[in-house]
Scaffold this motif. Structure first.
Motif, PDB file in Angstrom:
ATOM      1  N   TYR A   1      -8.450   5.966  -5.639  1.00 25.52           N
ATOM      2  CA  TYR A   1      -7.367   6.795  -6.204  1.00 25.52           C
ATOM      3  C   TYR A   1      -6.015   6.087  -6.120  1.00 25.52           C
ATOM      4  N   SER A   2      -5.745   5.450  -4.990  1.00 25.51           N
ATOM      5  CA  SER A   2      -4.439   4.831  -4.782  1.00 25.51           C
ATOM      6  C   SER A   2      -4.153   3.731  -5.801  1.00 25.51           C
ATOM      7  N   ARG A   3      -5.209   3.085  -6.357  1.00 27.43           N
ATOM      8  CA  ARG A   3      -4.993   2.020  -7.346  1.00 27.43           C
ATOM      9  C   ARG A   3      -4.489   2.591  -8.664  1.00 27.43           C
ATOM     10  N   VAL A   4      -4.817   3.851  -8.951  1.00 26.29           N
ATOM     11  CA  VAL A   4      -4.283   4.522 -10.136  1.00 26.29           C
ATOM     12  C   VAL A   4      -2.889   5.062  -9.842  1.00 26.29           C
ATOM     13  N   ARG A   5      -2.756   5.705  -8.689  1.00 26.23           N
ATOM     14  CA  ARG A   5      -1.504   6.368  -8.314  1.00 26.23           C
ATOM     15  C   ARG A   5      -0.346   5.388  -8.144  1.00 26.23           C
TER      16      ARG A   5
ATOM     17  N   TRP B   1       0.767   3.268 -10.093  1.00 29.98           N
ATOM     18  CA  TRP B   1       1.588   3.152 -11.296  1.00 29.98           C
ATOM     19  C   TRP B   1       2.679   4.217 -11.335  1.00 29.98           C
ATOM     20  N   GLY B   2       2.419   5.355 -10.685  1.00 31.68           N
ATOM     21  CA  GLY B   2       3.480   6.332 -10.519  1.00 31.68           C
ATOM     22  C   GLY B   2       4.609   5.772  -9.665  1.00 31.68           C
ATOM     23  N   SER B   3       4.246   5.050  -8.627  1.00 33.41           N
ATOM     24  CA  SER B   3       5.245   4.436  -7.755  1.00 33.41           C
ATOM     25  C   SER B   3       6.044   3.375  -8.505  1.00 33.41           C
ATOM     26  N   ILE B   4       5.376   2.624  -9.379  1.00 30.13           N
ATOM     27  CA  ILE B   4       6.084   1.623 -10.182  1.00 30.13           C
ATOM     28  C   ILE B   4       7.080   2.306 -11.122  1.00 30.13           C
ATOM     29  N   GLY B   5       6.676   3.406 -11.739  1.00 31.73           N
ATOM     30  CA  GLY B   5       7.588   4.168 -12.582  1.00 31.73           C
ATOM     31  C   GLY B   5       8.789   4.666 -11.795  1.00 31.73           C
ATOM     32  N   PHE B   6       8.550   5.145 -10.575  1.00 36.92           N
ATOM     33  CA  PHE B   6       9.637   5.626  -9.719  1.00 36.92           C
ATOM     34  C   PHE B   6      10.618   4.492  -9.427  1.00 36.92           C
TER      35      PHE B   6
ATOM     36  N   ILE C   1       3.801   1.189  -2.626  1.00 48.57           N
ATOM     37  CA  ILE C   1       2.849   0.521  -3.522  1.00 48.57           C
ATOM     38  C   ILE C   1       1.962  -0.435  -2.733  1.00 48.57           C
ATOM     39  N   GLY C   2       2.581  -1.181  -1.812  1.00 55.39           N
ATOM     40  CA  GLY C   2       1.793  -2.107  -1.000  1.00 55.39           C
ATOM     41  C   GLY C   2       0.677  -1.394  -0.253  1.00 55.39           C
ATOM     42  N   VAL C   3       0.978  -0.204   0.262  1.00 55.73           N
ATOM     43  CA  VAL C   3      -0.039   0.576   0.955  1.00 55.73           C
ATOM     44  C   VAL C   3      -1.109   1.054  -0.012  1.00 55.73           C
ATOM     45  N   PHE C   4      -0.702   1.552  -1.174  1.00 59.22           N
ATOM     46  CA  PHE C   4      -1.677   2.042  -2.147  1.00 59.22           C
ATOM     47  C   PHE C   4      -2.671   0.953  -2.560  1.00 59.22           C
ATOM     48  N   LEU C   5      -2.201  -0.291  -2.585  1.00 54.75           N
ATOM     49  CA  LEU C   5      -3.078  -1.393  -2.990  1.00 54.75           C
ATOM     50  C   LEU C   5      -4.191  -1.664  -1.982  1.00 54.75           C
ATOM     51  N   VAL C   6      -3.957  -1.276  -0.730  1.00 55.57           N
ATOM     52  CA  VAL C   6      -4.954  -1.584   0.306  1.00 55.57           C
ATOM     53  C   VAL C   6      -5.586  -0.337   0.929  1.00 55.57           C
ATOM     54  N   MET C   7      -5.212   0.864   0.467  1.00 51.51           N
ATOM     55  CA  MET C   7      -5.737   2.078   1.082  1.00 51.51           C
ATOM     56  C   MET C   7      -7.253   2.187   0.949  1.00 51.51           C
TER      57      MET C   7
ATOM     58  N   GLN D   1      13.511   2.287   5.390  1.00 50.34           N
ATOM     59  CA  GLN D   1      12.960   2.503   4.049  1.00 50.34           C
ATOM     60  C   GLN D   1      11.567   1.897   3.895  1.00 50.34           C
ATOM     61  N   THR D   2      11.295   0.806   4.583  1.00 53.91           N
ATOM     62  CA  THR D   2       9.932   0.253   4.515  1.00 53.91           C
ATOM     63  C   THR D   2       8.922   1.197   5.157  1.00 53.91           C
ATOM     64  N   LEU D   3       9.387   2.063   6.059  1.00 50.81           N
ATOM     65  CA  LEU D   3       8.487   3.024   6.697  1.00 50.81           C
ATOM     66  C   LEU D   3       8.038   4.123   5.734  1.00 50.81           C
ATOM     67  N   HIS D   4       8.617   4.139   4.526  1.00 51.28           N
ATOM     68  CA  HIS D   4       8.122   5.051   3.501  1.00 51.28           C
ATOM     69  C   HIS D   4       6.659   4.758   3.180  1.00 51.28           C
ATOM     70  N   ALA D   5       6.259   3.514   3.420  1.00 56.64           N
ATOM     71  CA  ALA D   5       4.846   3.145   3.240  1.00 56.64           C
ATOM     72  C   ALA D   5       3.948   4.046   4.066  1.00 56.64           C
ATOM     73  N   ALA D   6       4.418   4.420   5.253  1.00 58.52           N
ATOM     74  CA  ALA D   6       3.626   5.285   6.137  1.00 58.52           C
ATOM     75  C   ALA D   6       3.921   6.751   5.904  1.00 58.52           C
TER      76      ALA D   6
END
Length: 381
Positions: free
Chosen positions: A126-130, A132-137, A245-251, A292-297
């Motif tokens: 799912y995170s690999r699709v989602r 793209w929402g983060s990229i739009g943001f 996004i970095g997290v979504f790529l490896v979730m 701000q990097t902690l937004h990943a978590a």
């Protein structure tokens, strides 16, 4: 290819979010509102998530036409939002925000269920699709930051309106996903909600979004009051989502390796640390960058785990209402209370107090998750 159709919807939806969440308070300030009124208007936008996703989920589950519900809501949202162009009074904007956000908030949880149905057994992707929402943001928030550094925030409604219509157009490209076959009679919804791990998860999600209230409602104004320019503020927002996004790529690797419960506990602890840093060190750019990097978590890991758990706990015909409940309890009730409370804390005790309160709430959420979400009793944990 269904991957790009699903991704396109997420791109426009979160590009609109990237315009609204960071800059809506800036726009409201530009037309004369103070922190309490801004907090109340932000709370209205969040509060419609309490009702809208559940009504949409009920309608989609009973008609079986989930994508039709998404399309209807996606086109009604910009029609309602156009009312922002007609007046700036508090009562009028409260009405417009309530109508627009009702339809806007109705669409996403049903689209989440459609995405998961399309993914089938590959739900961990799912995170690999989602992403793209983060990229739009990111593109939205960073671009608008530099735009508002040169031009007035009065342009915001036109930008948001264009992005909302983009959501409607992309919804036309996505077919309904085939729901997984039902195995026997479905369990009653109240029986599902009565399970300890389900109730605990919903409480944790509620508290996590309460803790995000000061961030979503006032982070832009907070940085502006401490001398940050709009372009830099936009980049800091974008940095948070880039980390996400970095997290979504490896979730899809992290979930099987560490388990949902461990990842959830880590995200809650890091969220508390993030709010403490923002509240205590607003003038220290390097610490704000780290926060701000902690937004990943605090969002990336948390949201991916929550979606995963909700999908496992609410099965069959309850999938739509499960995602709706998650959205309503967390991004609806939790975010509304967080926005409202942060406005009063900001006005009464000062901006930093709002972020200290957020850290305390995230800590309580960690305790609830540690005590009542069992490692072996939750799917994927």
């Amino acid at each position: 290819m269904i991957y790009w159709r699903l991704s396109g919807f997420y791109w426009f939806y979160f590009a609109a979010l990237g315009a609204l969440v960071p800059y809506w308070s800036l726009y409201l300030k530009s037309v004369g509102f103070g922190p309490v009124a801004i907090g109340e208007l932000m709370a209205i936008m969040m509060a419609t998530r309490i009702v809208a996703p559940n009504l949409a989920g009920w309608l989609a589950d009973h008609t079986g036409r989930r994508m039709a519900v998404v399309r209807c809501a996606s086109f009604l949202a910009p029609v309602a939002f156009a009312g922002v162009l007609l007046g700036h009074g508090f009562g009028w904007l409260a009405l417009v925000v309530a109508l627009f956000s009702f339809f806007w908030n109705a669409a996403l949880p049903q689209f989440e269920a459609i995405t998961l149905n399309h993914l089938g057994p590959r739900v961990h992707r799912y995170s690999r699709v989602r992403l793209w929402g983060s990229i739009g943001f990111i593109l939205s928030v960073s671009g608008l930051g530099f735009l508002f550094q040169r031009y007035a925030a009065g342009l915001l409604p036109l930008v948001v309106l264009a992005l909302l219509f983009g959501i409607g157009v992309t919804s036309l490209l996505v077919p309904d996903g085939a729901a997984p076959p039902r195995k026997g009679a479905p369990r009653p919804l109240l029986e599902v909600l009565g399970r300890r791990e389900v109730a605990a998860l919903l409480v944790v999600c509620f508290l996590m979004q309460v803790s995000h209230g000061p961030y979503y409602a006032f982070f832009t104004l907070y940085l502006e009051d401490h001398g940050y320019r709009a372009g830099l503020i936009g980049l800091l927002w974008a940095l948070g989502v880039l980390a996400e996004i970095g997290v979504f790529l490896v979730m899809h690797r992290l979930l099987p390796r560490f388990g949902a419960r461990s990842l959830l506990l880590a995200s809650l602890a890091l969220a508390a640390l993030r709010w403490l840093l923002i509240g205590a060190f607003p003038r220290h750019l390097l610490l704000i960058v780290f926060a701000q990097t902690l937004h990943a978590a605090s969002f990336g890991v948390y949201h991916a785990v929550a979606i995963h758990l909700v999908h496992g706990l609410f099965t069959g015909r309850h999938q739509g209402r499960g995602q709706a409940l998650y959205s309503s309890v967390s991004f609806g009730a939790g975010a509304a209370l967080g926005s409202l409370a942060s406005g009063y804390l900001w006005a009464g005790l000062g901006p930093s107090a709002a972020f200290y309160g957020a850290a305390l709430v995230a800590g309580v959420a960690w305790l609830v998750a540690w005590r009542w979400i069992p490692a072996g009793g939750v799917p994927g944990a």
